[in-house]
Every structure is written in C-alpha cells, then in structure tokens.
Design a protein around this motif. Structure first.
Motif, PDB file in Angstrom:
ATOM      1  N   MET A 259       0.824  -1.211   0.000  1.00 56.68           N
ATOM      2  CA  MET A 259       0.000   0.000   0.000  1.00 56.68           C
ATOM      3  C   MET A 259       0.860   1.263   0.000  1.00 56.68           C
ATOM      4  O   MET A 259       0.624   2.187  -0.768  1.00 56.68           O
TER       5      MET A 259
ATOM      6  N   LYS B  63       2.321   1.875  -3.383  1.00 51.29           N
ATOM      7  CA  LYS B  63       1.312   2.417  -4.308  1.00 51.29           C
ATOM      8  C   LYS B  63       0.998   3.866  -3.986  1.00 51.29           C
ATOM      9  O   LYS B  63       0.861   4.690  -4.875  1.00 51.29           O
TER      10      LYS B  63
ATOM     11  N   SER C 181     -15.789  10.255  -2.114  1.00 58.61           N
ATOM     12  CA  SER C 181     -15.490  10.804  -3.448  1.00 58.61           C
ATOM     13  C   SER C 181     -16.303  12.075  -3.713  1.00 58.61           C
ATOM     14  O   SER C 181     -15.779  13.063  -4.216  1.00 58.61           O
TER      15      SER C 181
ATOM     16  N   LEU D 144     -16.480   4.702   1.600  1.00 57.96           N
ATOM     17  CA  LEU D 144     -15.691   4.724   0.358  1.00 57.96           C
ATOM     18  C   LEU D 144     -16.470   4.119  -0.808  1.00 57.96           C
ATOM     19  O   LEU D 144     -15.952   3.976  -1.898  1.00 57.96           O
TER      20      LEU D 144
ATOM     21  N   LEU E 185     -13.837  -3.099   1.235  1.00 60.07           N
ATOM     22  CA  LEU E 185     -12.411  -3.085   0.901  1.00 60.07           C
ATOM     23  C   LEU E 185     -11.568  -3.524   2.080  1.00 60.07           C
ATOM     24  O   LEU E 185     -11.880  -3.216   3.229  1.00 60.07           O
ATOM     25  N   ARG E 186     -10.480  -4.208   1.791  1.00 58.46           N
ATOM     26  CA  ARG E 186      -9.498  -4.506   2.837  1.00 58.46           C
ATOM     27  C   ARG E 186      -8.877  -3.189   3.296  1.00 58.46           C
ATOM     28  O   ARG E 186      -8.884  -2.189   2.551  1.00 58.46           O
TER      29      ARG E 186
ATOM     30  N   GLU F 129      -5.748  -2.170   3.468  1.00 58.87           N
ATOM     31  CA  GLU F 129      -4.732  -1.573   2.593  1.00 58.87           C
ATOM     32  C   GLU F 129      -5.339  -1.095   1.282  1.00 58.87           C
ATOM     33  O   GLU F 129      -4.861  -0.143   0.688  1.00 58.87           O
ATOM     34  N   THR F 130      -6.423  -1.748   0.840  1.00 63.66           N
ATOM     35  CA  THR F 130      -7.091  -1.304  -0.376  1.00 63.66           C
ATOM     36  C   THR F 130      -7.758   0.044  -0.130  1.00 63.66           C
ATOM     37  O   THR F 130      -7.726   0.929  -0.988  1.00 63.66           O
TER      38      THR F 130
ATOM     39  N   ILE G  42      -5.112   2.755  -0.420  1.00 62.92           N
ATOM     40  CA  ILE G  42      -4.804   3.077  -1.823  1.00 62.92           C
ATOM     41  C   ILE G  42      -5.971   3.857  -2.437  1.00 62.92           C
ATOM     42  O   ILE G  42      -5.782   4.850  -3.128  1.00 62.92           O
ATOM     43  N   PHE G  43      -7.172   3.409  -2.133  1.00 65.80           N
ATOM     44  CA  PHE G  43      -8.377   3.999  -2.711  1.00 65.80           C
ATOM     45  C   PHE G  43      -8.496   5.488  -2.357  1.00 65.80           C
ATOM     46  O   PHE G  43      -8.813   6.320  -3.205  1.00 65.80           O
TER      47      PHE G  43
ATOM     48  N   GLN H  72      -5.940   7.535  -4.275  1.00 59.49           N
ATOM     49  CA  GLN H  72      -6.289   7.624  -5.690  1.00 59.49           C
ATOM     50  C   GLN H  72      -7.514   8.518  -5.870  1.00 59.49           C
ATOM     51  O   GLN H  72      -7.614   9.225  -6.868  1.00 59.49           O
ATOM     52  N   THR H  73      -8.448   8.507  -4.936  1.00 57.56           N
ATOM     53  CA  THR H  73      -9.631   9.366  -5.047  1.00 57.56           C
ATOM     54  C   THR H  73      -9.189  10.825  -5.121  1.00 57.56           C
ATOM     55  O   THR H  73      -9.624  11.583  -5.996  1.00 57.56           O
TER      56      THR H  73
ATOM     57  N   GLU I  46      -6.242  12.053  -5.958  1.00 54.20           N
ATOM     58  CA  GLU I  46      -5.490  12.281  -7.197  1.00 54.20           C
ATOM     59  C   GLU I  46      -6.424  12.377  -8.404  1.00 54.20           C
ATOM     60  O   GLU I  46      -6.316  13.287  -9.223  1.00 54.20           O
ATOM     61  N   ILE I  47      -7.357  11.445  -8.512  1.00 55.78           N
ATOM     62  CA  ILE I  47      -8.239  11.395  -9.685  1.00 55.78           C
ATOM     63  C   ILE I  47      -9.135  12.632  -9.722  1.00 55.78           C
ATOM     64  O   ILE I  47      -9.308  13.246 -10.763  1.00 55.78           O
TER      65      ILE I  47
END
Lengths: 248, 248
Positions: free
Chosen positions: A89, A92, A171, A223, A228-229, A231-232, A235-236, A239-240, A242-243
């Motif tokens: 994680m 990433k 998000s 989320l 989600l785990r 660590e996921t 990451i999520f 990325q949210t 960033e995206i």
C-alpha cells in the motif's frame, strides 16, 4: 542511475548503502554520471569521483522543486496483521502521491508495532522508481486517542468506517471541496485543501472511536459499496484525491 | 462461513477443496449454517449435511443478483516479471469491481506466461473476502496483435502509454463519458459505457503497438503525471472508473 541522498546539501557523497549499490551492483566507474534526489524537492546531476570505497559527487546541475503539490494528503491507518500488505500500500501511495503516513493502534488492531526503518526503505524505493522528488513523512505508530489529540495541520478531516450510520460518500465530498476551492481560488487565492484520513483495522473502528473522531471534527465517510481490505482502502483514498484533482 | 460453489445450481454439495476447508480447518458440523456464492450473481444460505467426507448442502434461502453492474470493465494488461505484483493487483481490482481481465504478450513483456488456475484462485479469494457475487472472467495470455483482432464487446477502448505524443487524460475522458451517459439516459435509456483498457509492460508499449491499437480505435490516454508501475496502473484504472461512477 538514480540515488537517494538526503544530506546532499551538506555532504556531497553517496550514503554508505547507495555507495555499495553503485560500486558492487551497478559497477559504476570514476567519472560516471548519476542522478540524485534528496526527498525534499531537490533533483541533482553529478559525476562520480571514486576515492577508495567512497563515492564523492561533483554536482553539475541542480533543480529545486519548492512546492510539494498544492494538495496535502495525510493517511492515518491501522496496519494490517500481514505487514506485506501495508508495504504494498505504501509503495502504491508513494507512486500516486502522498505527503504523510501515520500508523494507528486501534481497539481492533491486530498489529501493535511497525518497523519504521523498513517502511521508510519501501517509501524511498517507490520514490526513486516513480521519480518523485519528495519523500513522504512516515510517523511512528501511535494510539488512536493520542493521534486525535495532536495539533492538526490539515483542514479536511475524515474517518472512513463501515458502521451502518449516516456517512457521506468520500469521493463526492472531495469533488465538492475541489469545486468550491476552484471557485474561491479564482476570486481570492484561498488555501488549498489538505486532507487527513483515518482508516481502521480489518475489524473496523469501534463505535467509541468513531464518536471520539466525530468530536474532533472528523467527518464520517464511506468509500462506496464495496467492502475493501484495510490496505485497499488506503490506496483507494489516495487515488480518489489524485483522480478528482485531475478533473480540475 | 462463505464458500464458493460455482456448480451449486446442478450439484448441491461443497466442491472438494472447500469441503476440506470446511471440515479440517473450520471444523464445521452436521447442521451448521453456511453461505454460498456461485460467482454468477447467486447468493445462498444452506445447512450442512455431512456424509462421510462429503458436505451436502440443504439450501434454505437464495438471492439472485441478475445484473453485474451497469458498467463493464475489462482490463488487458502485460503481466509483470514478478507475478506477486499482478496477483496483488488482481485482488485489489476484484475488491473494487472488475468484470474481465486479459493478459497480453507484448513487445517489451518480461513475462511470457501466467498460471491461470493460480490467478483464478486469487480472484475467488478476493471475491469471497469482499462479498462480491460475480467472479470476473480471467483469460489466458494472448499476443498483443491477436488481442486487437478479437471482436470487441466494449464500446469504450483505451490504451494507456507513456510516449510523449498527444494523449487525453483518462480520468477526464471517463468523467465526460459518464456525464454524457447521464444526460442521454434521462432522455432515452441509452446503453451504459463498457470499458476495455490496455496497459503495457514495465518497458511500455512499442510505438508500433500504439499505432496498431489506434487503428483499431483505441484512444491513447495518460493516467496523469505520476510514473506508475504496471500493476499500479491496473489498480488506478479500475479505481478511476469506480470513483467517477460514484460521482453520478
């Protein structure tokens, strides 16, 4: 050939470990060109000068990236029992962009300690790999209560949890923040959003922990519909941000 | 106690491997309640009937999820040299939501084969863990040229690459698609977007591969300013679609 040289401003020499890598693995020679990052925004090019086992550096070009990004992302997460998952994680998150990582000791944590040095190595490796110039700050593990007592430097505080109580969708909240910020910035140069996000252990946060966080102005968020785990989720979240940043 | 029973509609019994897990690891007993998923949208509850080493199933509740999601995501990716990275990516993609994964043999691929059975196990495990009811389709490795010749069932084709030629930003393209879809759907129930996304090996796609894909109507895109590893790009693409879907 990129090397991590955190003290390059004071000591123009490869650190011991990087030196071994340069000489034994890469077999670099006197006069070879290398690239250096200091993890603080600096990017250098230098020529190697070998003196015994030392790799001195003759810097011939220097670029300084003063600003990290206009967004600050701080992830505070309960580490997983299997540390490989947290290392993955972290890798990433560094690739995508993260500024600070804290580790929380929570009610349902299955892991009560981390090896900071090992995690820093993972972060340095990911920073080199993804050509980032800033190394995120990685903090020692701390009890959940103590974390909540610290002086926040971030202006947007969130706690992601799975309890079936009222939660905003993360998000959408981030999108709304960027939207408002975009409008305000055009008017009067307001400060950019900086995020602190709490993520719990596999067994989630306890009801009491969620309450404590709410009292400290952390907004409870979901989320999405997927389970989600840990660590996921980490990451999520990264990325949210960033995206959604990319959309503006 | 969730078990994967792909043939439950025809054979009301735990498959051999799940049976071993139920008896030896979980030490379940006659009459114990179990939950079952068939990876095709079915979710069942049953009581165990033990007959020797067999675990027969007496189903007492059944839910069928007919539609996967209204979005279809197909990731076609060159597997990394270190297969752990692809396994981790697959796990994360299943947790977030993915419908199909293909593996490409490209010009700069460092890995020329995959173990489909092993990857399917990873996907099944992630499906169970994240309580998804659909198992993604995982395809055998195929040459890049051959993949481009297949009959596309997706209506939105993208190729992510790093060449400094004109590329759209993937996140913005996805946002635009959902925006248009949202407007059209309110008018006349148009079909939802379905994505096929090509992601190259660590050494990127070759210029020729990018040209070939363009001729087959794949739109070249960038995933942003960060240099992402192959498996990070795979996770990033999945999450981009999920996060932008959440905004609508």
């Amino acid at each position: 050939m990129l090397f991590y040289t955190p003290n390059i401003a004071h000591n123009q020499e490869l650190p011991a470990e990087e030196s071994v890598h340069a000489l034994r693995v890469l077999r670099l020679k006197n006069g070879d060109k290398v690239q250096l990052i200091d993890g603080k925004g600096g990017f250098y090019e230098a020529k190697l000068i070998l003196e015994g086992k030392k790799c001195l550096l003759n810097i011939f070009s220097e670029k300084k990236n003063d600003k990290r990004s206009n967004i600050y992302t701080h992830l505070a997460i309960a580490p997983t029992k299997n540390i490989d998952r947290i290392e993955f994680m972290l890798e990433k998150c560094v690739e995508i962009g993260i500024d600070e990582v804290s580790f929380l000791n929570c009610r349902y944590s299955e892991r009560k300690n981390i090896k900071l040095e090992r995690l820093e190595k993972v972060a340095i490796q990911a920073m080199k790999q993804s050509l980032k110039t800033f190394l995120p700050k990685i903090n020692e593990m701390v009890d959940f209560d103590k974390f909540l007592l610290r002086q926040n430097t971030e202006n947007q505080l969130f706690i992601a949890h799975l309890e079936a109580t009222e939660r905003k969708l993360f998000s959408k909240e981030v999108y709304q923040l960027f939207l408002e910020n975009n409008t305000t910035n055009q008017q009067n140069n307001a400060s950019n959003p900086s995020f602190c996000m709490l993520i719990g252990a596999e067994g989630d946060f306890s009801t009491q922990e969620i309450e404590q966080a709410k009292q400290k102005n952390y907004l409870p968020v979901s989320l999405g519909e997927s389970r989600l785990r840990t660590e996921t989720a980490g990451i999520f979240v990264c990325q949210t941000i960033e995206i959604i940043k990319q959309l503006f």
